[in-house]
Design an enzyme around this catalytic site. Sequence first.
Site, PDB file in Angstrom:
ATOM      1  N   GLU A  46      -8.517  12.916   8.363  1.00  0.00           N
ATOM      2  CA  GLU A  46      -8.552  14.301   7.691  1.00  0.00           C
ATOM      3  C   GLU A  46      -9.711  15.230   7.955  1.00  0.00           C
ATOM      4  O   GLU A  46      -9.707  16.414   8.236  1.00  0.00           O
ATOM      5  CB  GLU A  46      -8.130  14.119   6.298  1.00  0.00           C
TER       6      GLU A  46
ATOM      7  N   ARG B  46      -6.705   3.846  13.872  1.00  0.00           N
ATOM      8  CA  ARG B  46      -5.694   5.133  14.247  1.00  0.00           C
ATOM      9  C   ARG B  46      -5.202   4.885  15.180  1.00  0.00           C
ATOM     10  O   ARG B  46      -4.182   5.457  15.622  1.00  0.00           O
ATOM     11  CB  ARG B  46      -6.525   6.295  13.897  1.00  0.00           C
TER      12      ARG B  46
ATOM     13  N   LYS C 272      -3.282  -2.100  10.504  1.00  0.00           N
ATOM     14  CA  LYS C 272      -3.844  -2.514   8.931  1.00  0.00           C
ATOM     15  C   LYS C 272      -4.194  -3.730   8.634  1.00  0.00           C
ATOM     16  O   LYS C 272      -4.850  -4.017   7.506  1.00  0.00           O
ATOM     17  CB  LYS C 272      -2.698  -1.884   8.143  1.00  0.00           C
TER      18      LYS C 272
ATOM     19  N   GLU D 187      -9.881   4.266   4.463  1.00  0.00           N
ATOM     20  CA  GLU D 187      -9.157   4.973   3.447  1.00  0.00           C
ATOM     21  C   GLU D 187      -9.366   4.644   1.919  1.00  0.00           C
ATOM     22  O   GLU D 187      -9.695   3.757   1.678  1.00  0.00           O
ATOM     23  CB  GLU D 187      -7.654   4.450   3.713  1.00  0.00           C
TER      24      GLU D 187
ATOM     25  N   ASP E 127       0.935  -1.218  -0.050  1.00  0.00           N
ATOM     26  CA  ASP E 127      -0.071  -0.062  -0.038  1.00  0.00           C
ATOM     27  C   ASP E 127       0.882   1.286  -0.035  1.00  0.00           C
ATOM     28  O   ASP E 127       1.849   1.317   0.803  1.00  0.00           O
ATOM     29  CB  ASP E 127      -0.998   0.138   1.446  1.00  0.00           C
TER      30      ASP E 127
ATOM     31  N   GLU F 299      -9.154   4.473  -1.585  1.00  0.00           N
ATOM     32  CA  GLU F 299      -8.049   4.273  -2.220  1.00  0.00           C
ATOM     33  C   GLU F 299      -8.416   3.424  -3.625  1.00  0.00           C
ATOM     34  O   GLU F 299      -9.534   3.067  -3.607  1.00  0.00           O
ATOM     35  CB  GLU F 299      -6.967   3.463  -1.623  1.00  0.00           C
TER      36      GLU F 299
ATOM     37  N   GLN G 225      -2.647   2.213  15.398  1.00  0.00           N
ATOM     38  CA  GLN G 225      -1.500   2.833  14.572  1.00  0.00           C
ATOM     39  C   GLN G 225      -0.634   3.741  15.173  1.00  0.00           C
ATOM     40  O   GLN G 225       0.744   3.716  15.028  1.00  0.00           O
ATOM     41  CB  GLN G 225      -2.131   3.309  13.128  1.00  0.00           C
TER      42      GLN G 225
ATOM     43  N   HIS H 288      -3.226  14.312   0.766  1.00  0.00           N
ATOM     44  CA  HIS H 288      -3.485  13.207   2.007  1.00  0.00           C
ATOM     45  C   HIS H 288      -2.157  13.424   3.071  1.00  0.00           C
ATOM     46  O   HIS H 288      -2.045  13.539   4.323  1.00  0.00           O
ATOM     47  CB  HIS H 288      -3.591  11.844   1.356  1.00  0.00           C
TER      48      HIS H 288
ATOM     49  N   ASP I   5      -8.603   0.718   2.402  1.00  0.00           N
ATOM     50  CA  ASP I   5      -7.501   0.229   3.621  1.00  0.00           C
ATOM     51  C   ASP I   5      -7.925   0.809   5.103  1.00  0.00           C
ATOM     52  O   ASP I   5      -7.335   1.536   5.337  1.00  0.00           O
ATOM     53  CB  ASP I   5      -6.241   0.629   2.994  1.00  0.00           C
TER      54      ASP I   5
ATOM     55  N   THR J 223      -8.869  -5.371   4.440  1.00  0.00           N
ATOM     56  CA  THR J 223      -8.833  -4.287   3.205  1.00  0.00           C
ATOM     57  C   THR J 223      -9.840  -4.817   2.316  1.00  0.00           C
ATOM     58  O   THR J 223      -9.789  -6.026   2.129  1.00  0.00           O
ATOM     59  CB  THR J 223      -7.248  -4.382   2.442  1.00  0.00           C
TER      60      THR J 223
END
Length: 430
Positions: free
Chosen positions: A375, A248, A264, A210, A137, A212, A251, A144, A244, A268
């Site tokens: 975000e 947080r 993660k 996420e 990834d 993507e 992480q 971002h 994905d 996915t």
Amino acid sequence: MNDALKATLAPTLKSWIESANDPRSDFPIQNLPFGVFSDAVNERPRAGVAIGDWIVDLAALKDARLIDAHGTFSEPRLNAFIALGRESWRAVRVALSALLARDTPTLRDDAALRRRALVPRETATMHLPVEIPGYADFYSSKEHATNVGSMFRDPKNALLPNWSEMPIAYNGRASSVVVSGTPVRRPNGQLKLPDEPRPIFGACRKLDIELETGFIVGQGNALGEPIPCEEAEAHIFGMVLLNDWSARDIQQWEYVPLGPFNSKTFATTISPWIVTLDALEPFRTATPAQEPEPLAYLRHAGDHAFDIELSVDLRPEGAATATTISRTNFKLMYWSMAQQLAHHTVSGCNTRVGDLLGSGTISGPTPDSCGSLLEATWNGQRPVRLEEGGERAFLQDGDEITLRGWCQGEGYRVGFGECVGRILPARSLT
């Protein structure tokens, strides 16, 4: 691209399958994405192509000797077909386009064959389209990366020095890639609360999305033999939508010094239909200006971005209405897919048919174009408001996330369908 292949992209091309001619359909005759499906009549997973409201059973067409792919369409994954190479992918596309064109009677007027070869999409079960040997990834959206860097570091130095020099990535977990519609269970892990000296163990409190895309490797490379950037797109079979999912808070505690791991690896999600690069060709556009000029092995001439509109919807459990929480576009990506693949292999790393490479979160320059809740809510400080009331800083149990993507043509669109996942509660480990 030869004339026969170019003809499959003509905006004026129409199908005798009328639902494919609806300008709102993701699957016109110009698209013809590949997937793997089963249905109540035939529970064996097999290869198919989406067109309008239908799936074309490629195994049935193979049995009728209308297409040729060396018997690979009866398998539960597309890897064997993909391994035949680009000329075979293109030959099947050209044959299908001709069979499904409005004025071609071969399949249109054969009622018995149509009953065998056409399956309503609404009655089908979609499966993971490829066996995925490896997954990486990337982190290739400048917007971002700038948002995240500003949030957790000095905004004046949001991007680390290496970000503008190479496509940053991490190796993910291929075994937990699932197809759209598969529920996602909230992960457990270590959480470091700001007022506690040691971590606690528990369910993720900051579960995120996420937005993507991902691409499927169609032709691998031998160990020690890098793929040149100028040749990289020939090694790509097609693209999917990709979510994905990210924990947080897990992480934030685990990522130093080696990057994300359990935050993660739990899931996915990818969309079931693989849209080929040939179908996306009319929507090719320039990548953003790259400064400084990349090193020689990352240079390629021409246009290598694609104008793909992207959106994210969030629907709480029990809600009748979903809220669109993001709209952005793939063409904003700083590093191209070709550059990502060239960088991935420049060390001599070998790739294999079916490998999945994620774009990284795709964000735009405005608050409503953020590809993650991290975000959009600025790490929970500014929750997004929902259509039916309430708000979200991060995902709650029962929330359903739907990614969509499409390229808008003249009177038609080439779409990816949906990439859907619903959040289940964490497992109790006590």
